[in-house]
Every structure is written in C-alpha cells, then in structure tokens.
Design a protein around this motif. Structure first.
Motif, PDB file in Angstrom:
ATOM      1  N   VAL A  63       0.818  -1.219   0.000  1.00  0.00           N
ATOM      2  CA  VAL A  63       0.000   0.000   0.000  1.00  0.00           C
ATOM      3  C   VAL A  63       0.851   1.269   0.000  1.00  0.00           C
ATOM      4  CG1 VAL A  63      -1.966  -1.105   1.117  1.00  0.00           C
ATOM      5  CG2 VAL A  63      -0.183  -0.071   2.534  1.00  0.00           C
ATOM      6  N   PRO A 125      -1.941   1.394   7.845  1.00  0.00           N
ATOM      7  CA  PRO A 125      -2.407   0.815   6.587  1.00  0.00           C
ATOM      8  C   PRO A 125      -1.619  -0.414   6.160  1.00  0.00           C
ATOM      9  CG  PRO A 125      -2.378   3.197   6.404  1.00  0.00           C
ATOM     10  CD  PRO A 125      -1.736   2.857   7.719  1.00  0.00           C
ATOM     11  N   ALA A 129      -3.453  -3.979   5.784  1.00  0.00           N
ATOM     12  CA  ALA A 129      -3.385  -4.647   4.482  1.00  0.00           C
ATOM     13  C   ALA A 129      -2.729  -6.020   4.594  1.00  0.00           C
ATOM     14  CB  ALA A 129      -2.627  -3.778   3.482  1.00  0.00           C
ATOM     15  N   GLU A 169     -10.383  -1.655   3.815  1.00  0.00           N
ATOM     16  CA  GLU A 169     -10.255  -1.966   2.394  1.00  0.00           C
ATOM     17  C   GLU A 169      -9.325  -1.043   1.626  1.00  0.00           C
ATOM     18  OE1 GLU A 169     -14.070  -2.396   0.552  1.00  0.00           O
ATOM     19  OE2 GLU A 169     -14.277  -4.457   1.291  1.00  0.00           O
ATOM     20  N   CYS A 170      -8.870   0.041   2.248  1.00  0.00           N
ATOM     21  CA  CYS A 170      -7.925   0.908   1.552  1.00  0.00           C
ATOM     22  C   CYS A 170      -7.110   1.684   2.579  1.00  0.00           C
ATOM     23  CB  CYS A 170      -8.634   1.856   0.587  1.00  0.00           C
ATOM     24  SG  CYS A 170      -9.557   3.191   1.375  1.00  0.00           S
ATOM     25  N   ARG A 171      -6.035   2.270   2.087  1.00  0.00           N
ATOM     26  CA  ARG A 171      -5.107   2.993   2.953  1.00  0.00           C
ATOM     27  C   ARG A 171      -5.797   4.133   3.687  1.00  0.00           C
ATOM     28  NH1 ARG A 171      -1.786   7.383   1.516  1.00  0.00           N
ATOM     29  NH2 ARG A 171      -2.406   7.077  -0.664  1.00  0.00           N
ATOM     30  N   GLN A 172      -6.659   4.884   2.978  1.00  0.00           N
ATOM     31  CA  GLN A 172      -7.292   6.050   3.597  1.00  0.00           C
ATOM     32  C   GLN A 172      -8.264   5.648   4.706  1.00  0.00           C
ATOM     33  OE1 GLN A 172      -7.026   5.525   0.339  1.00  0.00           O
ATOM     34  NE2 GLN A 172      -5.877   7.254  -0.495  1.00  0.00           N
ATOM     35  N   GLU A 173      -8.941   4.514   4.545  1.00  0.00           N
ATOM     36  CA  GLU A 173      -9.830   4.046   5.614  1.00  0.00           C
ATOM     37  C   GLU A 173      -9.027   3.751   6.879  1.00  0.00           C
ATOM     38  OE1 GLU A 173     -12.306   0.779   4.511  1.00  0.00           O
ATOM     39  OE2 GLU A 173     -12.889   1.695   2.606  1.00  0.00           O
ATOM     40  N   ASP A 206     -17.783   2.684   5.286  1.00  0.00           N
ATOM     41  CA  ASP A 206     -16.337   2.563   5.495  1.00  0.00           C
ATOM     42  C   ASP A 206     -16.018   2.336   6.969  1.00  0.00           C
ATOM     43  OD1 ASP A 206     -15.938   2.985   2.810  1.00  0.00           O
ATOM     44  OD2 ASP A 206     -15.378   5.098   3.021  1.00  0.00           O
ATOM     45  N   SER A 222     -13.225   7.925  -6.891  1.00  0.00           N
ATOM     46  CA  SER A 222     -14.270   7.060  -7.449  1.00  0.00           C
ATOM     47  C   SER A 222     -15.664   7.643  -7.230  1.00  0.00           C
ATOM     48  CB  SER A 222     -14.191   5.663  -6.817  1.00  0.00           C
ATOM     49  OG  SER A 222     -14.479   5.726  -5.424  1.00  0.00           O
TER      50      SER A 222
END
Length: 274
Positions: A63, A125, A129, A169-173, A206, A222
């Motif tokens: 990530v 993150p 991940a 599910e993603c780095r920002q979350e 999220d 997105s």
C-alpha cells in the motif's frame, strides 16, 4: 538467461535479438517487473532478499509507494552499489521465502519492519493490508514484533498491531480510523453493514459506530463518477431516513486538518440518537 562471449553478445544486441535488462544481464524478450527483479538478484551477493515495500508488494500488501527496490542484506555482506537500490541491514536471523521465484523476507518480518520504519499514519495501513491479504495473522505479527524488541520503532509497531484490522479496504480508511483513535475516540467498526428491518444487508459503510448510528465515509476519486454519485445519493437518503448520521471526509481533511475529523465525529457521537 545465460552467459555469452562479448562478440556474440554485441552481435545479438545489434540484431535486436537481446534486450539489456540490467548491466551484465540480458533477455531475449521484453521483461515485466518480476523479470527485472530476477535480473537484479543475479547482480546481488548471496543472502540478498527483497524487503520493505518491494517484499510487501509481492505478498499482496503493497500500500506504500515503491519508487526504488528495497533489499535486505546481513550486516557482514558488502553493500552493492547499483542504481535504484535501497539496502537495509539486519541483525536478526532471517530465512528467505520464495514469492514468485524471488527471495523475500518473511511476510510478518516485512510488515513489522515497515511498521517500525514509516510514519505512524502510514504504518497502520500496512498492518491492516497485511492482515487483509491473509499472509499473516495477528498472532504472527505479535510473535514477530517480540523479536524486534531492541530495534528502533518497535514501540510504534507494537502499539499499532494491537489495533490493526484486516477489514479495512484501503489505505485512507485505515488512516481515518487511526486519526479517530489517536484523537481519543472509541475505535470505529470497519466495513460496517447496515441492514433493513428484516435483517437484510443493504449498505456497507467505510467506518461507523453502530450503537450511536454514526457512519463515516472517505470520498476518493471514485465518488466523482456519475453513476456512483446517483447510488451515493440514494444511499444517503435511505440512511438518513433510517436515523443514521453520516459524515464524509476527503483527502484535504485526512492530510491537512485531522483535528476537524475528530471534532466532527465527537460532536456526532454526543448528539442524541434519533
């Protein structure tokens, strides 16, 4: 890949039958990233293995940006001088793991190394991940961090392992969750499902606080898509009617004003539940 005499090598290069991958290493067809790394390993001393961002990418939890190739070498091995290479020394015994034919530091070792070395906002993150990828478990990370006890950054890694969650599910979350925790708020639930009165799952948030009906969303690029915008508006209207207080944040909030995030969610949590 094989050795050729200088004359034959030059002739094949002139006829474009060979391509130069790295100095001293050539291939007879275009190479992908892994092929280039295989070529690099031919130029490195025994005991070299991919580490940090480069190993994380091969394991499936890359990530962080990987602008350079990161390798790890024992402290006694001379440092190679090759462009685009970052060499990390290790004082811990490490047995390499082959991933797509490339020697890598073990997954848990890689995750803990990164969690020790990078900024706190980037370290969680990585751990999230790593758990999400399935190549390590929480117990694996706890066992590995104990072996790093005397190394720099181990306190940060240990504290973050305790709150790491593979549901992100993603780095920002992950970063959004960390800002809230560091701001003194209870850990929000990642990927929280909201159901209708019959218990059917309708929408996934999220982050959220189920009992207080507070939902938290990170809006990335997105969400600018027209079809996604229509879906988001339908979802927001349903959640609002169901009593959920939704709060939305962007990259500006995340990286420039984290205190605004904490204050906004603290205020939402203190409001009476509808």
């Amino acid at each position: 890949m094989r050795e050729l005499t200088v004359g034959r090598l030059r002739a094949r290069l002139d006829r474009e039958e060979l391509l130069r991958v790295r100095r001293g290493v050539y291939a007879d067809q275009p190479c992908g990233d892994d092929d280039e790394l295989h070529a690099l390993m031919l130029r490195l001393p025994d005991g070299a293995m991919l580490a940090r961002q480069s190993a994380a990418r091969r394991y499936g939890f890359g990530v962080l940006r990987e602008d350079l190739v990161h390798i790890q070498l024992p402290a006694t091995v001379p440092k190679p001088r090759l462009p685009g290479l970052v060499v990390h020394r290790t004082v811990l015994p490490v047995r390499p793991v082959l991933v797509r034919g490339l020697p890598c530091v073990p997954a848990a070792h890689c995750a803990v190394d990164l969690a020790r070395a990078v900024r706190r906002i980037d370290a969680l993150p990585v751990l999230d991940a790593a758990l999400r990828s399935g190549v390590v478990s929480q117990d694996d990370l706890l066992g590995e961090v104990s072996a790093h006890a005397a190394l720099r950054g181990v306190r940060q890694a240990r504290s973050l392992i305790s709150i790491a969650d593979g549901r992100a599910e993603c780095r920002q979350e992950s970063q959004l969750r960390l800002i809230l925790i560091d701001g003194g708020l209870p850990p929000p639930e990642p990927q929280l499902w909201v159901t209708d009165r019959c218990g059917v799952r309708l929408y996934r948030l999220d982050l959220g606080y189920r009992e207080r009906q507070v939902g938290i969303e990170y809006d990335g690029l997105s969400h600018l898509d027209r079809d996604r915008l229509r879906y988001d508006r339908e979802r927001v209207n349903w959640l609002d009617a169901a009593g959920w207080r939704m709060r939305y944040f962007t990259d500006r909030d995340l990286y420039r004003r984290p205190h605004h995030i904490t204050a906004t969610i603290r205020a939402a949590l203190t409001q009476p539940t509808p």
